[in-house]
Write a protein that holds these residues in place. Structure first.
Motif, PDB file in Angstrom:
ATOM      1  N   SER A 223      -4.018  43.770  -7.730  1.00  0.00           N
ATOM      2  CA  SER A 223      -4.906  43.626  -8.886  1.00  0.00           C
ATOM      3  C   SER A 223      -4.222  43.906 -10.215  1.00  0.00           C
ATOM      4  O   SER A 223      -4.809  43.688 -11.266  1.00  0.00           O
ATOM      5  CB  SER A 223      -6.089  44.585  -8.755  1.00  0.00           C
ATOM      6  OG  SER A 223      -6.784  44.340  -7.566  1.00  0.00           O
TER       7      SER A 223
ATOM      8  N   TYR B 218      -1.838  43.209 -13.217  1.00  0.00           N
ATOM      9  CA  TYR B 218      -1.182  42.091 -13.887  1.00  0.00           C
ATOM     10  C   TYR B 218      -0.371  42.628 -15.057  1.00  0.00           C
ATOM     11  O   TYR B 218      -0.844  43.463 -15.822  1.00  0.00           O
ATOM     12  CB  TYR B 218      -2.217  41.081 -14.385  1.00  0.00           C
ATOM     13  CG  TYR B 218      -2.848  40.306 -13.259  1.00  0.00           C
ATOM     14  CD1 TYR B 218      -2.491  38.984 -13.029  1.00  0.00           C
ATOM     15  CD2 TYR B 218      -3.771  40.898 -12.404  1.00  0.00           C
ATOM     16  CE1 TYR B 218      -3.050  38.265 -11.986  1.00  0.00           C
ATOM     17  CE2 TYR B 218      -4.334  40.189 -11.354  1.00  0.00           C
ATOM     18  CZ  TYR B 218      -3.965  38.881 -11.157  1.00  0.00           C
ATOM     19  OH  TYR B 218      -4.511  38.179 -10.116  1.00  0.00           O
TER      20      TYR B 218
ATOM     21  N   HIS C 279      -2.689  45.340 -17.047  1.00  0.00           N
ATOM     22  CA  HIS C 279      -4.113  45.538 -16.797  1.00  0.00           C
ATOM     23  C   HIS C 279      -4.379  45.434 -15.299  1.00  0.00           C
ATOM     24  O   HIS C 279      -3.869  44.543 -14.640  1.00  0.00           O
ATOM     25  CB  HIS C 279      -4.953  44.485 -17.521  1.00  0.00           C
ATOM     26  CG  HIS C 279      -6.419  44.689 -17.315  1.00  0.00           C
ATOM     27  ND1 HIS C 279      -7.129  45.650 -18.004  1.00  0.00           N
ATOM     28  CD2 HIS C 279      -7.293  44.102 -16.480  1.00  0.00           C
ATOM     29  CE1 HIS C 279      -8.393  45.612 -17.608  1.00  0.00           C
ATOM     30  NE2 HIS C 279      -8.511  44.679 -16.682  1.00  0.00           N
ATOM     31  N   CYS C 280      -5.173  46.371 -14.797  1.00  0.00           N
ATOM     32  CA  CYS C 280      -5.620  46.307 -13.410  1.00  0.00           C
ATOM     33  C   CYS C 280      -7.074  45.859 -13.420  1.00  0.00           C
ATOM     34  O   CYS C 280      -7.932  46.512 -14.022  1.00  0.00           O
ATOM     35  CB  CYS C 280      -5.488  47.660 -12.723  1.00  0.00           C
ATOM     36  SG  CYS C 280      -6.129  47.603 -11.026  1.00  0.00           S
ATOM     37  N   PHE C 281      -7.339  44.761 -12.749  1.00  0.00           N
ATOM     38  CA  PHE C 281      -8.689  44.220 -12.715  1.00  0.00           C
ATOM     39  C   PHE C 281      -9.587  44.946 -11.716  1.00  0.00           C
ATOM     40  O   PHE C 281     -10.786  44.729 -11.708  1.00  0.00           O
ATOM     41  CB  PHE C 281      -8.658  42.718 -12.432  1.00  0.00           C
ATOM     42  CG  PHE C 281      -8.183  41.939 -13.614  1.00  0.00           C
ATOM     43  CD1 PHE C 281      -9.074  41.548 -14.601  1.00  0.00           C
ATOM     44  CD2 PHE C 281      -6.851  41.612 -13.770  1.00  0.00           C
ATOM     45  CE1 PHE C 281      -8.653  40.843 -15.715  1.00  0.00           C
ATOM     46  CE2 PHE C 281      -6.409  40.906 -14.875  1.00  0.00           C
ATOM     47  CZ  PHE C 281      -7.319  40.524 -15.847  1.00  0.00           C
TER      48      PHE C 281
ATOM     49  N   HIS D 251      -9.614  48.836 -13.846  1.00  0.00           N
ATOM     50  CA  HIS D 251      -9.807  48.597 -15.277  1.00  0.00           C
ATOM     51  C   HIS D 251      -8.919  49.447 -16.169  1.00  0.00           C
ATOM     52  O   HIS D 251      -9.252  49.685 -17.324  1.00  0.00           O
ATOM     53  CB  HIS D 251     -11.280  48.748 -15.665  1.00  0.00           C
ATOM     54  CG  HIS D 251     -12.177  47.892 -14.839  1.00  0.00           C
ATOM     55  ND1 HIS D 251     -12.217  46.530 -14.966  1.00  0.00           N
ATOM     56  CD2 HIS D 251     -13.026  48.209 -13.834  1.00  0.00           C
ATOM     57  CE1 HIS D 251     -13.073  46.037 -14.089  1.00  0.00           C
ATOM     58  NE2 HIS D 251     -13.568  47.035 -13.376  1.00  0.00           N
TER      59      HIS D 251
END
Length: 92
Positions: A46, A48, A55-57, A60
């Motif tokens: 997750s 990026y 950013h981690c989706f 967050h």
């Protein structure tokens, strides 16, 4: 007085992140990478990373190189800037 933002190098953030978690490119031009987020159990990659931000989706979390060092090393902003400066000086 506010200083202008000066890019430190295209691969700087990716280098810092790769020291913590393996990354792999996911687009043709190689400007973006992804990997498993080290801040939570992440089986789906997750996290990026671009040239300037991460950013981690899933959890967050996100930010720039300073924020990465703060989060991964558990230090405050001033200490993270010192660590970043050492990293930059070492790779010159």
């Amino acid at each position: 007085m506010e200083e202008a933002f000066t890019p430190l190098g295209k691969g700087l953030l990716a280098d810092l992140v790769a020291a913590t978690t393996p990354l792999r490119p996911f687009d043709a031009d190689g400007d973006r990478q992804r990997g498993a987020c080290p801040f939570h159990a992440d089986p789906t990659e997750s996290l990026y990373v671009t040239s300037w931000v991460w950013h981690c989706f899933a959890c967050h979390s996100g930010g720039d190189a300073v924020r990465w060092i703060m989060r991964s090393d558990g230090v405050d902003r001033n200490e993270a800037i010192v660590v970043l400066q050492r990293h930059v000086d070492f790779h010159r």
